[in-house]
Every structure is written in structure tokens, then in C-alpha cells.
Design a protein around this motif. Structure first.
Motif, mmCIF file in Angstrom:
data_model
loop_
_atom_site.group_PDB
_atom_site.id
_atom_site.type_symbol
_atom_site.label_atom_id
_atom_site.label_comp_id
_atom_site.label_asym_id
_atom_site.label_seq_id
_atom_site.Cartn_x
_atom_site.Cartn_y
_atom_site.Cartn_z
ATOM 1 N N LEU A 108 -14.226 5.516 4.381
ATOM 2 C CA LEU A 108 -13.240 4.834 3.542
ATOM 3 C C LEU A 108 -12.029 5.739 3.391
ATOM 4 N N VAL A 109 -10.843 5.151 3.536
ATOM 5 C CA VAL A 109 -9.589 5.875 3.312
ATOM 6 C C VAL A 109 -8.779 5.102 2.280
ATOM 7 N N PHE A 110 -8.273 5.820 1.287
ATOM 8 C CA PHE A 110 -7.473 5.211 0.226
ATOM 9 C C PHE A 110 -6.085 5.814 0.262
ATOM 10 N N ILE A 111 -5.062 4.972 0.434
ATOM 11 C CA ILE A 111 -3.672 5.431 0.444
ATOM 12 C C ILE A 111 -2.992 5.017 -0.849
ATOM 13 N N ASP A 112 -2.510 6.009 -1.591
ATOM 14 C CA ASP A 112 -1.768 5.750 -2.824
ATOM 15 C C ASP A 112 -0.782 6.898 -3.012
ATOM 16 N N ALA A 113 0.160 7.010 -2.080
ATOM 17 C CA ALA A 113 1.094 8.129 -2.078
ATOM 18 C C ALA A 113 2.522 7.603 -1.971
ATOM 19 N N ASN A 114 3.424 8.430 -1.461
ATOM 20 C CA ASN A 114 4.814 7.999 -1.294
ATOM 21 C C ASN A 114 4.868 6.786 -0.371
ATOM 22 N N LYS A 115 5.514 5.738 -0.826
ATOM 23 C CA LYS A 115 5.441 4.450 -0.135
ATOM 24 C C LYS A 115 6.144 4.463 1.222
ATOM 25 N N ASP A 116 7.171 5.306 1.374
ATOM 26 C CA ASP A 116 7.859 5.364 2.658
ATOM 27 C C ASP A 116 6.981 5.964 3.751
ATOM 28 N N GLY A 117 5.900 6.648 3.357
ATOM 29 C CA GLY A 117 5.020 7.255 4.348
ATOM 30 C C GLY A 117 3.923 6.342 4.862
ATOM 31 N N TYR A 118 3.737 5.180 4.240
ATOM 32 C CA TYR A 118 2.614 4.312 4.614
ATOM 33 C C TYR A 118 2.581 3.958 6.103
ATOM 34 N N PRO A 119 3.688 3.555 6.729
ATOM 35 C CA PRO A 119 3.612 3.216 8.158
ATOM 36 C C PRO A 119 3.105 4.372 9.017
ATOM 37 N N ASP A 120 3.613 5.589 8.765
ATOM 38 C CA ASP A 120 3.165 6.743 9.554
ATOM 39 C C ASP A 120 1.721 7.102 9.253
ATOM 40 N N TYR A 121 1.302 6.971 7.994
ATOM 41 C CA TYR A 121 -0.100 7.244 7.670
ATOM 42 C C TYR A 121 -1.011 6.288 8.441
ATOM 43 N N PHE A 122 -0.649 5.025 8.448
ATOM 44 C CA PHE A 122 -1.459 4.012 9.131
ATOM 45 C C PHE A 122 -1.595 4.340 10.618
ATOM 46 N N LYS A 123 -0.471 4.598 11.273
ATOM 47 C CA LYS A 123 -0.509 4.869 12.710
ATOM 48 C C LYS A 123 -1.283 6.145 13.021
ATOM 49 N N THR A 124 -1.101 7.174 12.204
ATOM 50 C CA THR A 124 -1.791 8.438 12.444
ATOM 51 C C THR A 124 -3.296 8.302 12.244
ATOM 52 N N LEU A 125 -3.701 7.618 11.194
ATOM 53 C CA LEU A 125 -5.129 7.415 10.936
ATOM 54 C C LEU A 125 -5.815 6.726 12.105
ATOM 55 N N LEU A 126 -5.182 5.700 12.650
ATOM 56 C CA LEU A 126 -5.801 4.956 13.745
ATOM 57 C C LEU A 126 -5.685 5.701 15.070
ATOM 58 N N ASP A 127 -4.535 6.309 15.325
ATOM 59 C CA ASP A 127 -4.359 7.027 16.583
ATOM 60 C C ASP A 127 -5.310 8.206 16.707
ATOM 61 N N TRP A 130 14.178 -0.416 -1.266
ATOM 62 C CA TRP A 130 13.989 0.348 -0.027
ATOM 63 C C TRP A 130 12.506 0.674 0.190
ATOM 64 N N ARG A 131 11.824 1.092 -0.874
ATOM 65 C CA ARG A 131 10.394 1.366 -0.742
ATOM 66 C C ARG A 131 9.643 0.099 -0.329
ATOM 67 N N ALA A 132 10.055 -1.021 -0.885
ATOM 68 C CA ALA A 132 9.416 -2.290 -0.526
ATOM 69 C C ALA A 132 9.597 -2.591 0.954
ATOM 70 N N SER A 133 10.740 -2.205 1.518
ATOM 71 C CA SER A 133 10.968 -2.445 2.945
ATOM 72 C C SER A 133 9.995 -1.643 3.806
ATOM 73 N N LYS A 134 9.664 -0.419 3.375
ATOM 74 C CA LYS A 134 8.699 0.397 4.119
ATOM 75 C C LYS A 134 7.285 -0.164 3.966
ATOM 76 N N LEU A 135 6.991 -0.695 2.799
ATOM 77 C CA LEU A 135 5.688 -1.329 2.593
ATOM 78 C C LEU A 135 5.573 -2.609 3.410
#
Length: 238
Positions: free
Chosen positions: A146-165, A203-208
């Protein structure tokens, strides 16, 4: 089938009553979680809203136990409230491991003290470093259940790609991302939304929105977004 998403409860009073009812009839929280929440609210009032709610902590405990989690990764520790919830779920699991990460020295110190005081510092490791840097160094610790993401919202796309890659989540493992609707701005940032005047939040919403799009389209996961707790994205690794 009605698909307009009608308001379920008639007013705020009923909504708060429902929330309290749900908390009272869900998995109980240990006393040390309440103490940490109170400490955070008293000493960091301007930041305390970053902490997950009591009901969300109950949800995290229930979910971790339901999938039989043994190894959990958290991106965004803050003062340690959600990590303590995960520790409650895994405290009797042999070989349990929880890794959490953050960059704020002040909140990291609070979290470490909370882990020690609760007697779970043997299963919870806090890495004080940028999340992407931490993820790059976790291949030997994963894959996680299980992975839980609750950090800086602009980082979510990179976190997602890195976790899967990097294959940091096992097959049928779960990724949970918090605040993915950002006060509704992700779905509607027009004048209909009272928060649309906050440019930083828009802006944060756009990254989300970017993150949710990745999670919805990536063939490596199956994704469900729920309009609870300011929005949860749940992705199961296929």
C-alpha cells in the motif's frame, strides 16, 4: 439512473451528524492518535488542516488490514498522524515495515517523537528528504502493499510515474492519493467554485487533474476516484 451527483444530506448540521455517526461506528482509534491530533492543532494551528481527519485515519486502518498489508509507503508524513494509523493496523503483523517521508525538520521531529511515544518506532522509518529522491532509493525495500500520497500536490504526477516505473507497488497493491479534488477545483474551477479566486489553489488543482488523468489512463492500474475526504484516488496495480 440518476447521474447528476445530488447532495445527499439536507444541510451542514445533518452532514456533521452523519460524520460523527460514521466515526462512532467505525474501527476505533487508539488514544495516542487523539493526543497527537490535539498537539498538532494546538501547536501548529495554521497547518493542522494538513492532517487527515479521524474518520480518514479509520479508513486507512481498515484498508491496510483488509488487504493484508505488511509493507506500507507514505509520501508526506507531516506530524505522523496517518503513519501512526498505519502502525495501528500493522502493529501485530510479523515483519511489518512502514516508510514515510517528508522534508520539514520541525514536523519530522514531532512525528519521530510520536512514533517513539507510541512504541512503534521499530516498524516506522521516517526519511527526511525530498520524496522523489527517497523513491529512487527504495528498490530494495519494495514492492509495497500500500502506498499513500498526501504531500505537495504539484508532485503527484511525478510520484505516480516513479512508483510505477520502479515497480514499487506489488501486483494488486493499492495506491491511495489524498486531496485529489482540491475543494472541487479539479472538477470545476469556474466562478461556480468559491475557491476559484485562489490562483495557487487553482494551479495545484491543475497538477492534480494531470495526476488523475494519468491514473485513469495508465494500463498498469485500475482506478477509482471517490468524492470523500476532499477526494481520494484509489489505484490497484494490475
Amino acid at each position: 439512473m440518476k447521474d447528476e451527483g445530488p447532495v445527499i444530506f439536507p444541510n451542514d448540521a445533518v452532514s456533521y451528524a452523519v460524520y460523527r455517526y460514521c466515526k462512532e461506528h467505525s474501527v476505533p482509534l487508539p488514544e495516542h492518535l487523539f493526543k497527537l491530533a490535539q498537539f498538532t492543532e494546538e501547536n501548529l494551528p495554521e497547518l493542522s488542516e494538513m492532517m487527515v481527519s479521524g474518520l480518514q485515519a479509520q479508513y486507512l486502518i481498515w484498508t491496510a488490514r483488509s488487504i493484508g498489508a505488511k509493507k506500507i509507503l507514505e509520501i508526506g508524513c507531516f506530524c505522523g498522524f496517518s503513519a501512526l494509523a498505519f502502525a495501528e493496523a500493522l502493529k501485530d503483523v510479523e515483519g511489518a515495515k512502514i516508510i514515510t517521508t517528508d522534508v520539514n525538520p520541525k514536523t519530522c521531529e514531532i512525528a519521530r517523537n510520536a512514533f517513539r511515544d507510541a512504541g512503534v518506532d521499530n516498524i516506522v522509518t521516517l526519511i527526511e528528504a525530498p520524496a522523489i529522491e527517497t523513491l529512487q532509493n527504495l528498490q530494495n525495500d519494495g514492492p509495497f502493499d500500500l502506498v499513500f500520497i498526501d504531500a505537495n500536490k504539484d508532485g503527484y504526477p511525478d510520484y505516480f510515474k516513479t512508483l510505477l516505473d520502479l515497480n514499487l507497488i506489488r501486483k494488486n497493491g493499492i495506491l491511495i492519493a489524498d486531496n485529489v479534488l482540491k475543494r472541487g477545483l479539479v472538477a470545476d474551477d469556474s466562478d461556480n467554485n468559491p475557491s476559484s479566486g485562489d490562483k495557487d489553489e487553482v494551479w495545484r488543482a491543475s497538477k492534480l487533474r494531470e495526476f488523475n488523468g494519468l491514473a485513469a489512463k495508465d494500463p498498469r492500474v485500475e482506478t477509482l476516484i471517490l468524492p470523500v475526504f476532499d477526494g481520494l484516488t484509489l489505484s490497484r496495480v494490475l
